[in-house]
Design an enzyme around this catalytic site. Structure first.
Site, PDB file in Angstrom:
ATOM      1  N   CYS A  78      -6.350 -36.043  18.847  1.00  0.00           N
ATOM      2  CA  CYS A  78      -5.703 -35.853  20.148  1.00  0.00           C
ATOM      3  C   CYS A  78      -5.781 -34.403  20.634  1.00  0.00           C
ATOM      4  O   CYS A  78      -6.860 -33.956  21.006  1.00  0.00           O
ATOM      5  CB  CYS A  78      -4.284 -36.392  20.077  1.00  0.00           C
ATOM      6  SG  CYS A  78      -3.694 -36.915  21.685  1.00  0.00           S
ATOM      7  N   ARG A 133      -0.336 -39.917  25.535  1.00  0.00           N
ATOM      8  CA  ARG A 133      -0.917 -39.000  26.539  1.00  0.00           C
ATOM      9  C   ARG A 133      -2.313 -38.549  26.094  1.00  0.00           C
ATOM     10  O   ARG A 133      -2.644 -37.362  26.076  1.00  0.00           O
ATOM     11  CB  ARG A 133       0.014 -37.799  26.760  1.00  0.00           C
ATOM     12  CG  ARG A 133       1.289 -38.190  27.519  1.00  0.00           C
ATOM     13  CD  ARG A 133       2.379 -37.140  27.476  1.00  0.00           C
ATOM     14  NE  ARG A 133       1.926 -35.788  27.775  1.00  0.00           N
ATOM     15  CZ  ARG A 133       1.655 -35.319  28.993  1.00  0.00           C
ATOM     16  NH1 ARG A 133       1.781 -36.091  30.037  1.00  0.00           N
ATOM     17  NH2 ARG A 133       1.290 -34.081  29.165  1.00  0.00           N
ATOM     18  N   HIS A 168      -3.806 -41.173  17.237  1.00  0.00           N
ATOM     19  CA  HIS A 168      -3.035 -40.577  16.134  1.00  0.00           C
ATOM     20  C   HIS A 168      -3.056 -41.464  14.889  1.00  0.00           C
ATOM     21  O   HIS A 168      -2.152 -42.289  14.723  1.00  0.00           O
ATOM     22  CB  HIS A 168      -1.573 -40.408  16.563  1.00  0.00           C
ATOM     23  CG  HIS A 168      -1.360 -39.316  17.551  1.00  0.00           C
ATOM     24  ND1 HIS A 168      -0.913 -38.062  17.205  1.00  0.00           N
ATOM     25  CD2 HIS A 168      -1.543 -39.290  18.883  1.00  0.00           C
ATOM     26  CE1 HIS A 168      -0.820 -37.311  18.277  1.00  0.00           C
ATOM     27  NE2 HIS A 168      -1.192 -38.034  19.309  1.00  0.00           N
ATOM     28  N   GLU A 170      -2.259 -40.714  11.998  1.00  0.00           N
ATOM     29  CA  GLU A 170      -1.136 -40.361  11.108  1.00  0.00           C
ATOM     30  C   GLU A 170       0.141 -41.089  11.500  1.00  0.00           C
ATOM     31  O   GLU A 170       1.123 -41.050  10.763  1.00  0.00           O
ATOM     32  CB  GLU A 170      -0.928 -38.835  11.105  1.00  0.00           C
ATOM     33  CG  GLU A 170      -0.206 -38.235  12.300  1.00  0.00           C
ATOM     34  CD  GLU A 170      -1.013 -38.186  13.597  1.00  0.00           C
ATOM     35  OE1 GLU A 170      -2.146 -38.713  13.641  1.00  0.00           O
ATOM     36  OE2 GLU A 170      -0.490 -37.636  14.576  1.00  0.00           O
TER      37      GLU A 170
HETATM   38  N1  GLN Z   1      -1.838 -34.367  26.224  1.00  0.00           N
HETATM   39  C1  GLN Z   1      -1.908 -33.484  25.095  1.00  0.00           C
HETATM   40  C2  GLN Z   1      -2.768 -32.254  25.398  1.00  0.00           C
HETATM   41  O1  GLN Z   1      -3.352 -32.187  26.419  1.00  0.00           O
HETATM   42  C3  GLN Z   1      -2.479 -34.196  23.880  1.00  0.00           C
HETATM   43  C4  GLN Z   1      -1.547 -35.300  23.500  1.00  0.00           C
HETATM   44  C5  GLN Z   1      -1.415 -35.497  22.027  1.00  0.00           C
HETATM   45  O2  GLN Z   1      -1.871 -34.685  21.208  1.00  0.00           O
HETATM   46  N2  GLN Z   1      -0.720 -36.551  21.687  1.00  0.00           N
HETATM   47  O3  GLN Z   1      -2.838 -31.372  24.599  1.00  0.00           O
END
Ligand code: GLN
Length: 192
Positions: A78, A133, A168, A170
């Protein structure tokens, strides 16, 4: 064999717990000397803008980038994927830029800001992927291997020593991705 988990911000504890459950020795990376002994590195999810800023403030940016370019196995999830990306979609920000892909942040829109999907990730079938997100990959160099898609969007890639995931692993009870990463680290560290 120590595995580093970048521990500046975000979901690093959760990665640590999975890796330790699998028998790995974990070092939380917060300063340059933490990089010395590690044979693999996890870049956790969180907020990429904050993590990128802290990498610079702590003097970690360049040593970390050099280690990745030198072949250190990396599992980025992410925000971690955003840190690795060579380009961000419609955004001139660039962080470590070691992975030749373009990543769009918060790409699934507000309606589906967080969701879970059972997806195929490389050889792994039915992986319960948690998206928060999440970004996805909009462009990639031909050498980059696509490992997973969701709604036709690329959400997992591999390139040389780097694995980038938009989700994710984890946060699900499935530790197959961490297992595969540890196997990759073992193969890499047996080379020295
Ligand atoms: N939206 C976050 C970012 O732009 C990433 C989201 C996440 O790591 N769960 O860094």
């Amino acid at each position: 064999m120590e595995i580093g988990v970048l521990a500046l911000q975000g979901a690093f504890q959760e990665h640590r717990a999975v890796l330790e459950k699998l028998g790995a020795k974990v070092r939380e990376v917060r300063q340059v000397k933490d990089l010395d002994a590690i044979k693999g590195l996890v870049l956790p999810g969180g907020e990429s803008t904050v993590q990128g800023k802290l990498l610079h403030e702590l003097g970690l940016f360049e040593p970390l980038q050099a280690k990745i370019l030198d072949g250190l196995p990396v599992l980025a999830t992410c925000a971690g994927l955003i840190l690795l990306a060579q380009k961000l979609d419609q955004d001139s920000t660039q962080h470590l830029a070691t992975l030749p892909v373009t990543v769009k942040r918060n790409a699934f829109g507000r309606q589906s800001a967080s969701f879970q999907a059972a997806i195929q990730v490389g050889d792994l079938t039915n992986f319960p992927a948690v998206f928060i997100r999440a970004p996805y990959i909009t462009q990639l160099s031909p050498e980059v291997q696509v490992l997973a898609r969701v709604e036709d969007k690329i959400v997992a890639v591999a390139y040389q020593n780097q694995i980038g995931l938009a989700f994710h692993p984890e946060l699900s009870l499935d530790d197959r991705i961490h297992q595969a990463f540890l196997a990759k680290v073992a193969a890499y560290s047996s080379k020295d």
